[in-house]
Design an enzyme around this catalytic site. Structure first.
Site, PDB file in Angstrom:
ATOM      1  CG  ASP A   1     -20.953  10.754 -24.885  1.00  0.00           C
ATOM      2  OD1 ASP A   1     -20.184  11.367 -24.121  1.00  0.00           O
ATOM      3  OD2 ASP A   1     -22.175  10.979 -24.949  1.00  0.00           O
TER       4      ASP A   1
ATOM      5  CB  ALA B   1     -24.773  11.413 -20.367  1.00  0.00           C
TER       6      ALA B   1
ATOM      7  CE  LYS C   1     -21.253  17.703 -18.786  1.00  0.00           C
ATOM      8  NZ  LYS C   1     -21.891  17.457 -20.089  1.00  0.00           N
TER       9      LYS C   1
ATOM     10  CG  ASP D   1     -25.664  11.553 -26.958  1.00  0.00           C
ATOM     11  OD1 ASP D   1     -26.439  12.377 -26.441  1.00  0.00           O
ATOM     12  OD2 ASP D   1     -24.579  11.228 -26.441  1.00  0.00           O
TER      13      ASP D   1
END
Length: 269
Positions: free
Chosen positions: A10, A12, A52, A186
């Site tokens: 991933d 960010a 998003k 994360d």
């Protein structure tokens, strides 16, 4: 050989942007700009990892956000509302993402160590391509250059929690078996992505969204606060099905050594 041949990382909160702050703050600003509706940073983090547009949709379904929306507009959020927030989100995110493009501590050395073992570096993101086209060269300027990347809107099949971005990396990198890949993330949707792709999955409990602290804040936290936040993040990642949970990408080589031993014994994800 029956060993790990690729990692799919991933962005960010995993390789750049400790704490995953670039997208969270922008969601708050986009809701405010488009409709003068307030959401909190904690709320903005809840669906992290999704594409998003889907993230905004999920935010609108949070009970507290839906209650605020209904109080203001007398109805729940519509697809047209999501489009309007997304339209506000995109230029804000494109403008700000380069400010969060520095690799997380340990990432550059870890990537070098993995490549020294012949492991290829794939990547994918909940960011759309327009954002990634700014982030990728900015991160490269700081020394982070994965072998491949996929954006959440690149594939007709969709993004997370589906397996498609991870599998596109497998194809692009020419990996012989999904069991020879590790998906690192994360946030829970990225763990689901890896599981749905048939890969080993590693969650990051400290560097990312679930821990939710800046690097500077983390550096000054008490051991007790770190332990509480780490446990909170790890529990969410394990609940999503992660095979392993570690603090940050710097811990990945040790995990891969453990997975290689399991593969040698005939185990699969």
């Amino acid at each position: 050989m029956n060993r790990i041949h690729a990692v799919i990382l991933d962005w960010a909160g995993t390789t750049v942007d400790f704490g995953s702050f670039a997208p969270t703050q922008i969601f708050v600003e986009a809701f405010r700009q488009a409709f003068d509706v307030e959401i909190t940073l904690a709320e903005a983090r809840v669906p992290m990892g999704l594409g998003k547009w889907q993230h905004i949709e999920a935010l609108g379904k949070l009970p507290a956000v839906d209650a605020r929306w209904q109080a203001k507009f007398g109805r729940s959020m519509s697809a047209a509302d999501i489009d309007a927030i997304y339209a506000a989100f995109m230029p804000l995110q494109i403008a700000k993402v380069v400010d969060f493009s520095s690799p997380i501590a340990g990432v550059i050395d870890t990537i070098a160590a993995l490549r020294a073992e012949g492991i290829k570096i794939g990547s994918c993101s909940g960011y759309p391509r327009a954002v990634m086209e700014r982030l990728v060269p900015a991160a490269a300027g700081h020394g982070y250059r994965p072998d491949h990347w996929v954006a959440t809107d690149d594939l007709a099949a969709g993004g997370r929690p589906g397996p498609w971005m991870a599998l596109q990396n497998v194809i692009a990198l020419g990996i012989d078996a999904v069991a020879h890949c590790v998906k690192v993330d994360d946030a829970a949707p990225g763990i689901s992505e890896g599981l749905n792709a048939g890969m080993w999955t590693v969650g990051l409990a400290v560097s990312g969204n679930e821990f939710g602290a800046t690097w500077d804040a983390y550096q000054t936290m008490s051991k007790e606060d770190v332990a509480v936040r780490r446990e909170h993040a790890a529990s969410k990642l394990y609940a999503a099905g992660a095979h392993y949970v570690v603090d940050s990408l710097a811990d990945l080589p040790g995990v891969i050594a453990h997975i290689n031993a399991r593969l040698a014994q005939g185990e699969r994800p």
